[in-house]
Design an enzyme around this catalytic site. Structure first.
Site, PDB file in Angstrom:
ATOM      1  N   THR A   1       0.831  -1.205   0.000  1.00 20.36           N
ATOM      2  CA  THR A   1       0.000   0.000   0.000  1.00 20.36           C
ATOM      3  C   THR A   1       0.859   1.245   0.000  1.00 20.36           C
ATOM      4  OG1 THR A   1      -1.752  -1.173   1.197  1.00 20.36           O
ATOM      5  CG2 THR A   1      -1.844   1.221   1.204  1.00 20.36           C
ATOM      6  N   ASP A   2       1.921   1.249   0.788  1.00 15.32           N
ATOM      7  CA  ASP A   2       2.846   2.384   0.800  1.00 15.32           C
ATOM      8  C   ASP A   2       3.504   2.567  -0.565  1.00 15.32           C
ATOM      9  OD1 ASP A   2       2.492   3.305   3.389  1.00 15.32           O
ATOM     10  OD2 ASP A   2       4.064   2.053   4.229  1.00 15.32           O
ATOM     11  N   VAL A   3       3.901   1.461  -1.170  1.00 14.52           N
ATOM     12  CA  VAL A   3       4.562   1.534  -2.477  1.00 14.52           C
ATOM     13  C   VAL A   3       3.615   2.105  -3.527  1.00 14.52           C
ATOM     14  CG1 VAL A   3       5.563   0.162  -4.343  1.00 14.52           C
ATOM     15  CG2 VAL A   3       6.197  -0.318  -1.975  1.00 14.52           C
TER      16      VAL A   3
ATOM     17  N   GLY B   1       3.065   5.754  -2.971  1.00 16.94           N
ATOM     18  CA  GLY B   1       4.211   6.514  -3.445  1.00 16.94           C
ATOM     19  C   GLY B   1       4.169   6.714  -4.952  1.00 16.94           C
TER      20      GLY B   1
END
Length: 395
Positions: free
Chosen positions: A168-170, A173
């Site tokens: 999810t962070d990737v 980003g």
């Protein structure tokens, strides 16, 4: 050769992964990235480990190359003045404070755009600036759970599972990077900046793609399918004589070639398997046949035959095996950087292969506060003033 974002300055006051990953990509593309860190502790990932290499966290190293590090106490009036100076000559601010935090500090978009009309601010939060969850903290793991991703990940009879990386962070980003590039293009035409309101939750929901569409079109709640595909058969993990491989038969023509490789071309002519929709209905019978045949030979032999027939396939590699793969080496997906503390620092390379403005690895992931003094000098502060900043806990 200069990168495509040469001349763009990014002020990154984000921490952990989504924001730093975004700004690293922009740095890879040639932008100047100034990483503003807490004047006492810095980015939390500096302490995440093991592994550590000569005191540097591998987690921190993964998302912070091509940046300069500056420490700054944003809660002080002098710290805010310094930040205003930086912003006045910058193009983008990336931040992931909780909704409303920077506004209370006098550093929100509405305040900063008074200093710089063309400023773009990318504001990353767990749930966005609107809605009942806007004040809640958002972490990758929590978003994987709440977004439905974990409900469709894992074995059919097993527990819900998270993805093996902070996906999810990737994804957030990457979406943030797209938003910034779009806003820069708009500014080129209008001269105006804007704020990008982006949330982990929105990004993960968007990334459910066909699974979300299947539900919206049918009303049927998707369930975990292990390593099988909800719409295509055969498209899953199979066990060969010496290990596992994935076979992905994407259409009816590929299925004909696949059955020929198996030595059972008649399967493609059978009504129950002729079209993908038939194979879906009769998948248990078909998979049992495929499993029995594929278990008879080693995976390397199957790969050679499947490659020759144009059938997408691949072994399930460990991370170590992946980095030894000749394709990974040919694509330069491992890069080495000089580092003041680490000999031959190895990092994952960039997937962006641009023919005119190639990605460059100009700077190692900076040490904590490595560039504080030089950056302050670049915006007009003298050594005596910098010394007082240190004494007064401004930097």
């Amino acid at each position: 050769m200069k990168g495509s974002l040469d001349g763009i300055r990014i002020i990154d006051v984000s921490r952990v992964l989504a924001g730093p990953f975004c700004s690293m990509i922009l740095g890879d593309l040639g932008a100047e990235v100034i990483k503003i860190e807490h004047y006492i502790s810095g980015d939390e990932t500096r302490g995440w480990g093991p592994p550590f290499v000569n005191g540097e966290s591998a987690y921190y190293l993964c998302a912070n190359r091509n940046k300069q590090s500056m420490t700054l106490n944003l809660k002080t009036d002098e710290g805010k003045k310094i930040f205003y100076k930086l912003v006045s000559s910058s193009d983008v601010v990336v931040q992931n404070f909780k909704s409303g935090t920077l506004e209370k500090m006098g550093l929100g978009y509405s305040q900063l755009k008074m200093k710089n009309r063309g400023l773009i601010m990318a504001s990353i939060t767990g749930f966005g600036s609107t809605g009942p969850y806007k004040d809640l903290s958002g972490y990758d793991y929590i978003i994987q759970a709440m977004s439905g991703l974990m409900s469709i990940t894992g074995e059919v009879d097993g527990s819900p599972m998270k993805v093996g990386v902070a996906i999810t962070d990737v994804l957030t980003g990457l979406y943030t990077c797209i938003g910034i590039l779009s806003a820069l293009q708009f500014r080129n035409k209008s001269g105006e900046g804007q704020e990008i309101d982006i949330s982990l939750m929105d990004c993960q929901v968007s990334s459910l793609i066909n699974v979300a569409s299947n539900y919206l079109c049918s009303g049927v709640t998707p369930k975990r399918m292990g390593n099988q595909h909800p719409n295509i058969v055969p498209y899953q993990v199979f066990t060969a004589k010496d290990g596992d491989l994935v076979v992905a038969v994407g259409n009816d023509e590929q299925f004909k070639r696949f059955t020929a490789v198996l030595g059972r071309p008649e399967l493609a002519e059978m009504e129950e398997f002729f079209h993908n929709e038939n194979r879906l209905v009769n998948k248990e019978k078909l998979i049992a046949i495929c499993e029995g045949i594929l278990s008879e030979k080693p995976k390397k032999e199957w790969k050679e035959q499947l490659d020759a027939a144009g059938i997408p396939n691949g072994p399930i590699n460990t991370v170590a095996e992946m980095f030894e793969d000749p394709q990974i080496k040919a694509r330069e997906m491992v890069v080495e950087l000089e580092h003041p503390l680490i000999d031959n620092l190895k990092l994952t390379g960039s997937p962006l292969k641009l023919s005119k403005t190639p990605v460059t690895m100009r700077h190692h992931p900076p040490l904590y506060g490595e560039h504080t003094e030089s950056l302050l000098e670049s915006i007009g502060y003298n050594p005596e003033e910098i010394k007082k900043f240190k004494q007064n806990n401004i930097i």
